[in-house]
Design a protein around this motif. Structure first.
Motif, short mmCIF file in Angstrom:
data_model
loop_
_atom_site.label_atom_id
_atom_site.label_comp_id
_atom_site.label_asym_id
_atom_site.label_seq_id
_atom_site.Cartn_x
_atom_site.Cartn_y
_atom_site.Cartn_z
N GLY A 377 0.80 -1.22 0.00
CA GLY A 377 0.00 0.00 0.00
C GLY A 377 0.84 1.28 0.00
O GLY A 377 0.33 2.35 -0.33
N ASP A 378 2.11 1.15 0.38
CA ASP A 378 2.99 2.34 0.31
C ASP A 378 3.25 2.71 -1.15
O ASP A 378 3.13 1.88 -2.05
N ARG A 379 3.64 3.97 -1.33
CA ARG A 379 4.03 4.41 -2.67
C ARG A 379 5.54 4.44 -2.78
O ARG A 379 6.23 4.90 -1.88
N LEU A 380 6.04 4.00 -3.93
CA LEU A 380 7.44 4.26 -4.27
C LEU A 380 7.55 5.72 -4.72
O LEU A 380 6.54 6.34 -5.06
N PRO A 381 8.75 6.27 -4.77
CA PRO A 381 8.91 7.65 -5.25
C PRO A 381 8.35 7.85 -6.67
O PRO A 381 8.00 8.95 -7.05
N GLY A 383 5.59 6.86 -7.57
CA GLY A 383 4.13 6.93 -7.46
C GLY A 383 3.48 5.56 -7.48
O GLY A 383 2.29 5.44 -7.19
N GLN A 384 4.24 4.51 -7.82
CA GLN A 384 3.66 3.18 -7.87
C GLN A 384 3.20 2.74 -6.48
O GLN A 384 3.95 2.84 -5.51
N ILE A 385 1.94 2.28 -6.42
CA ILE A 385 1.43 1.77 -5.15
C ILE A 385 1.80 0.30 -5.05
O ILE A 385 1.54 -0.48 -5.97
N ALA A 601 4.05 2.85 -12.71
CA ALA A 601 4.45 1.50 -12.28
C ALA A 601 5.51 0.97 -13.23
O ALA A 601 5.20 0.49 -14.32
N ALA A 602 6.76 1.09 -12.80
CA ALA A 602 7.86 0.70 -13.69
C ALA A 602 7.92 -0.81 -13.87
O ALA A 602 8.41 -1.29 -14.89
N TYR A 603 7.45 -1.54 -12.87
CA TYR A 603 7.48 -3.01 -12.94
C TYR A 603 6.15 -3.54 -12.45
O TYR A 603 5.53 -2.95 -11.57
N PRO A 604 5.74 -4.69 -12.99
CA PRO A 604 4.46 -5.23 -12.53
C PRO A 604 4.52 -5.64 -11.06
O PRO A 604 3.53 -5.57 -10.35
N THR A 605 5.70 -6.08 -10.63
CA THR A 605 5.87 -6.41 -9.22
C THR A 605 7.35 -6.43 -8.90
O THR A 605 8.19 -6.26 -9.78
#
Lengths: 762, 154, 278
Positions: A377-381, A383-385, A601-605
């Motif tokens: 649930g956190d965001r990466l810088p 913006g990806q959740i 979202a740079a990566y799916p996971t």
């Protein structure tokens, strides 16, 4: 039963154990000649002239120079800016200048002496510092929030500069190719490679051939690690040019010295951090500058830089982030893909920076990470959740629990304090200094950004006349074991037995372009497609059989009658003729990424890991010996736990080699460590016990990203964690600060004398 | 010049320069490509063969010194393995001792020599024996799992 | 191409006298690294491996003689060497891996004359004598006169290295060997050190220290020896030995290490070894 989570023996296992497996250099074609390459001795020079004296060349040897190229002088990768042969200038030592072919390997080597090349040496740029002032090969940036304001508000601003060096892949099988032309002008290339379609594209581009005129087949690959991603394209071109010139098949195999001299390495990197933190140790601002040494040509540096940028903030929460990243041009061989693809360098830097911050605040390395690690649930810088499978904290907690990290660290600190109090810090005690270190790391699985969306990789499945399903992909097994994992996935997804499914060899004449064998995408992306296409073909067989189900290779009717799946499939194949399906990978709709702002979202996971390393440092020599590594990783579902652990064990040791032993010294642009006697990788006696624990977060089915049975990419993850953990352990053992790797005894001595401490220079 | 020796129990003759590397003779002339070249300078162990029963590096053995000697390659050693070697080879695949396989033939030859004198080597004995065989894939753990019983953690 | 495999030392000496261009070879572990192209340019070699006079380890009245073509494996496994010269056993165990130890020979290590040769400081510390054979018969050269310059030896044209003699060390002699290499195994040394010494009546009554990779040849650390001979063992003496040793060598920066580090490691290792003298 070879279900998901079982570890069946790999199908190529016995052939490899008995010496029967055929690698490129084990093959020979009738009438085949051997090639050799003339290379530049200069880092930067104008080539005045190239002369070939046929009288000096043995056995009718033929040569190829840049004037003989039939098309553009570029190896097509992302672009074609990498010359096939040096043109008017040479831009690095070892750059190919001309080629020869002769009846034997020895004659080809001797024929190189028939060339006379006149060079006019020019000034060369040979370091990141020298390159920094010049235009970069490529640059990127990302902004999140207001970094300057956040830095101004922060309780403490910590600065740090961290360096990593070249790393050479040292796959045990060196690079090599065989090219041969048929009478109709069609070209076949065999070789050791990760990406058959990259090689095909380079050949058609430079030789002016159509796709159907160029067939590329991967032989058994003796290790890749990224080193057989782009370079095979150049060697294939060289072999093809020679085959064209002499009218025979030509084998071009590098010996180890040549392989080290000219093939790509991991990018040497300098990362500058300026970090704002609160008094209680929370990240408030990250200001990051990344400089990567791209070498003489861009090759894959733009995408390496991209992945570096997207991992430079580490698995930590921070809203205000500024990243500037540049790939710089030096007169050295192009640096390119190597397991981790830019991430290990920047994760070394952020982990070292976290340690420095902890030191300044009087926190321990575990605590600073617990306070900042990302959670679901956190965001990466960017913006990806982050999804529910975000396992930074579970990995960290588990590795700390298993190793009693805090207690052990306190014991070792106390021992060091006691030695210091006794005035014996480096004096009488002969016993080695023990130290413990920890790291937290993550790795984006699959291609960066919109890569997968643009490729839309296809995988094909078809019914064979005997009723088995044949699956066709372009993936190569370079040792990682997709030849074992793919059948497991197909069988499980189709409700079939492993023997009901067979896989085609990677051969561009047979298989679709399911993309390169890189970026930890093989199991997760292509494996996912295999699951879908196998299930779809099974459903096709069941179309005329309403209400029937398939389990373990048997079809059961509603009335309870059972039949072998293979029998029903054989019937369908006999009645309908060829039955074939192709499916393409489609990233989830939510996964969008803006290539200009680097947001989204740079990566799916992501896969997650935490390492604890215990080392001992010899008090007399400062030699560091890693004793024990505990790696706790979360890679979703491990399809084949033995092979999965094998990736982590092997990647961890590669990381330790990079951190401690592997160094490429340069003199006038020439690598001094250009042999296996001087470029030293870990032997079994340099290797610690490596204890791998897998946390499987997606045991109950697919994750939100479409990996088969919840599997995430694992190949590169373990490369990210070893080096920073070792560096911390050395600091713990010695009190000497470790701002760079490799942390050789020579450097530890220099840092000790320069007053380098875990908090920075004293 | 012709040199006669026993290769995997069979009498063979090889022609060539006396200083030819045994490695090249095996691979190019006698078709025994199981023996691999990893470095050509005695660092990696991929080309290990047995010479009169002892593991040596075939890249460092000149052909002329093989005259009348007994050479065994991975092909010969694994053709009909018995006892501890047979068990070890099966475990080797099952425990992840093999990845890319390029170092594997050399490791198998070295291990065969170890097991011939010590059927149940300890982890440290395996480590000592394999000090001259580099592997870049496995981190050596899969290899050790195949050979050495688990020992208590340090 | 001529590759001669004589059956006796006399025959080998005769061959070499007739044809000084013959290159004597034994285990070939250094030679073969040159690679096929250079090897195929060689046209005259003389194989010493089959000479019975160059094989074996045997007791003589003054000590032990080791044939020049004795392999490091044979040295490792020799109970006689382990009992009397454990420093040599330790050195043999660290020469490459098993495969190199099965081929590499003590005489080869000497004749190849690399300043980094692992066994060479041990032979210096153990006061070895090298026995050479030539057309005029045999002669003996003290180990500390054998290496005359960078990769140069006292072997005259036509001479063959036959045996190495190690004298019985005085009772109570402590021996030590330490290789500081580029890694734990299969390493080339950055610094290699050996010590043989003994204490009588609370004083160091005899001391021989030697090191490799710190000068153009393996060297005796004579200043360090002189600085502590007659001193009482202990920390002060050990530190004096280390400091003196670091001052008397001329290491260089190269691909494996730095001059600074080599001095540092030499100082520490010598200090540690002298601390072991009791």
């Amino acid at each position: 039963m070879n279900g998901i989570g079982a570890s069946p023996p790999r199908p190529d296992g016995f052939a490899k154990v008995s010496g029967a497996a055929r690698y490129l250099d084990d093959l020979s074609l009738p009438g085949m000649w051997h090639g050799a390459t003339l290379r530049s001795p200069h880092a930067h020079a104008r080539i005045r002239s190239i002369a070939w004296d046929a009288a000096l060349a043995p056995d009718g040897a033929v040569c190829v120079t840049v004037g003989d190229l039939p098309g553009p002088n570029g190896v097509q990768l992302i672009d074609d800016g990498w010359p096939i042969l040096a043109g008017a200038f040479t831009h690095h030592v070892g750059e190919p200048v001309a080629l020869v072919a002769a009846p034997t390997r020895l004659a080809a080597q001797q024929a190189l002496q028939a060339f006379t090349v006149t060079y006019e040496p020019l000034d060369a740029v040979l370091s990141l510092e020298a390159a920094e002032a010049l235009p970069p090969l490529y640059q990127l940036g990302m902004d999140s929030g207001d970094v300057d304001a956040a830095l101004a508000r922060a309780d403490l601003v910590v600065e740090g500069e961290y360096r990593t060096g070249h790393q050479e892949h040292i796959y045990i099988e060196c690079n090599g190719m065989i090219a041969s032309y048929a009478e109709d002008g069609a070209l076949t290339v065999l070789g050791s490679m990760q990406c058959p379609y990259y090689v095909q594209k380079a050949l058609t581009h430079a030789l002016g051939l159509a796709d159907e005129q160029v067939r590329v087949r991967a032989t058994t690959v003796g290790g890749g690690f990224g080193g057989k991603e782009d370079f095979p394209s150049a060697i294939a071109l060289h072999a093809a040019l020679l085959a064209r010139a002499c009218g025979r098949p030509v084998k071009l195999v590098y010996d180890r010295h040549e392989d080290i001299v000219c093939t790509s390495k991991r990018h040497p990197t300098l990362v500058r951090h300026r970090t704002g933190v609160t008094r209680d140790g929370r990240l408030a601002a990250l200001d990051i500058e990344i400089l990567m040494d791209g070498g003489a040509y861009t090759t894959l540096s733009s995408v390496v830089l991209s992945r570096a940028l997207l991992h430079s903030f580490g698995p930590y929460r921070c809203a205000d982030v500024r990243i500037r990243a540049r790939a710089l041009r030096t007169h050295t061989a192009p640096n390119s893909a190597f397991r981790g693809f830019g991430a290990p360098q920047v994760e070394f830097a952020i982990e070292r920076q976290m340690d420095r911050i902890a030191h300044r605040l009087g926190l321990d390395p575990l605590e600073i990470r617990l306070r900042n690690a990302v959670a679901p649930g956190d965001r990466l810088p960017t913006g990806q959740i982050l999804d529910a499978g975000t396992s930074a904290l579970p990995c960290l907690e588990e590795v700390a629990r298993r190793t009693r990290f805090r207690e052990r660290r306190q014991e070792l600190e106390a021992a060091r304090a006691r030695r210091a109090a006794e005035g014996d810090e480096d004096q009488n005690g002969a016993e080695p200094r023990r130290g413990i270190g920890l790291s937290l790391y993550f790795h984006g699985a699959g291609f960066t950004g919109n890569g997968e969306r643009m490729m839309k990789s296809p995988v094909t499945a078809r019914l064979l006349p005997d009723g088995r399903i044949e699956v066709l992909t372009a993936m190569t097994d370079m040792g990682q074991g997709c030849s074992a994992v793919f059948p497991q996935i197909a069988a499980a997804a189709g409700g079939l037995l492993p023997e009901d499914v067979t896989f085609a060899e990677p051969d561009t004449a047979e298989v679709p372009d399911s993309g390169p064998t890189v970026a930890s995408r093989t199991t997760m992306i292509v494996g996912g497609l295999i699951a879908r296409v196998t299930a779809a073909l099974r459903d096709r067989v069941l179309e005329g059989l309403p209400g029937h189900t398939v389990r373990d290779g048997w079809i059961e009717s509603p009335a309870g009658r059972v039949e072998r799946f293979r029998d029903a499939a054989r019937r369908l194949r006999a009645e309908h003729g060829p039955v074939e399906l192709t499916l393409r990978h489609e990233p989830p709709a939510w996964q969008t990424f803006d290539e200009t702002t680097y947001r989204g979202a740079a990566y799916p996971t992501y896969a997650w890991g935490a390492d604890v390393v215990e080392v001992e440092v010899d008090p007399d020599t400062l030699a560091v010996r890693p004793l024990q590594v505990t790696a706790v990783c979360e890679v979703g579902r491990a399809i084949h736990p033995t092979l999965c652990a094998g990736q982590i064990e092997g990647g961890t040791l590669q990381a330790l080699g990079w951190a401690l032993l592997e160094e490429m010294k340069l003199e006038d642009g020439r690598y001094l460590n250009d042999r296996l006697a001087t470029y030293v990788i870990p032997t079994i006696l340099d290797s610690p016990r490596i204890d791998v624990h897998l946390l499987e977060s997606h045991r109950d089915g697919g994750g939100p990203f479409g990996g088969p049975f919840g599997a995430k990419g694992v190949g590169e993850l373990p490369m990210d964690g070893g080096a920073p953990a070792v560096a911390q352990a050395i600091e713990n053992a010695t009190g000497i600060g470790v701002p760079a790797i490799p942390a050789t005894p020579e450097r530890l001595l220099a840092w000790q004398r320069a007053g380098q401490t875990p908090g920075g220079v004293r | 010049m012709s040199t006669a020796f026993l290769l995997n129990g069979r009498a063979v003759e090889a022609d060539g320069h006396p200083m030819s590397r045994l490695l090249d003779v095996l691979r190019e002339q006698l078709g025994h490509t199981g023996t691999k070249e990893g470095c050509g300078e005695g660092e990696c162990g991929a080309c290990t063969v047995r010479l009169d029963g002892s593991p040596v590096l075939s890249c460092l053995v000149p052909l002329f010194q093989c005259a009348g000697r007994r050479i065994e390659t991975v092909e010969g050693i694994t053709a009909a393995p018995e006892g501890p070697l047979r068990d070890a080879l099966e475990r080797f695949v099952a425990t992840g001792g093999v990845q890319c396989g390029a170092c594997t033939p050399g490791i198998v030859v070295t291990l065969a020599s170890l097991l011939a004198s010590n059927a149940t080597p300890s982890r440290e004995e395996v480590r000592t024996a394999l000090a001259g065989n580099l592997c870049r894939c496995t981190g050596y753990e899969g290899i050790l799992r195949a050979l050495a019983p688990a020992e208590p953690e340090r | 191409m001529i590759a001669l495999s004589p059956r006796s030392l006399d025959e080998a000496v005769r061959h070499l006298a007739d044809d000084p261009a013959l290159v004597p070879v034994a285990g070939c572990t250094d030679l073969m690294v040159r690679g096929p192209e250079a090897l195929h340019r060689m046209d005259r070699v003389l194989d010493l491996l089959g000479l019975p006079e160059l094989r074996g380890i045997c007791a003589v009245s003054e000590g032990l003689e080791i044939g020049a073509a004795t392999t490091f494996t044979e040295i490792r496994h020799s109970a006689a060497i382990r009992a009397a010269f454990p420093a040599l056993t330790a050195a043999a165990e660290q020469v490459g891996g098993w495969q190199i130890q099965n081929r590499g020979t003590l005489g080869g290590n000497l004749a190849n004359a690399s300043p980094a040769g692992d066994s060479l400081p041990v032979l210096l510390a153990l006061d070895a004598t090298v026995i050479l054979a030539g057309p005029a018969g045999q002669r003996e050269v003290r180990m500390d006169g054998f290496h005359t310059g960078y990769r140069k030896t006292a072997l005259a044209p036509g001479e063959i290295l036959v045996r190495i003699r190690l004298p019985h060390p005085p009772a109570g002699t402590v021996q030590a060997f330490r290789k500081v290499g580029t890694r734990e195994a299969q390493a080339i040394s950055k610094v290699v050190v050996a010590l043989a010494g003994h204490v009588e009546g609370g004083r160091i009554a005899g001391i021989r220290l030697a090191a490799g990779s710190v000068a153009a040849t393996p060297v005796r650390l004579r200043a360090a020896e002189a600085a502590i001979l007659g001193s009482s063992p202990g920390l002060v003496t050990a530190e004096r030995a280390g400091r003196t040793a670091a001052r008397e060598v001329q290491p260089i920066d190269d691909v494996r290490s730095t001059a600074d580090y080599r001095r540092f490691a030499l100082e520490r290792v010598v200090r540690r070894m002298v601390l072991g003298l009791t």
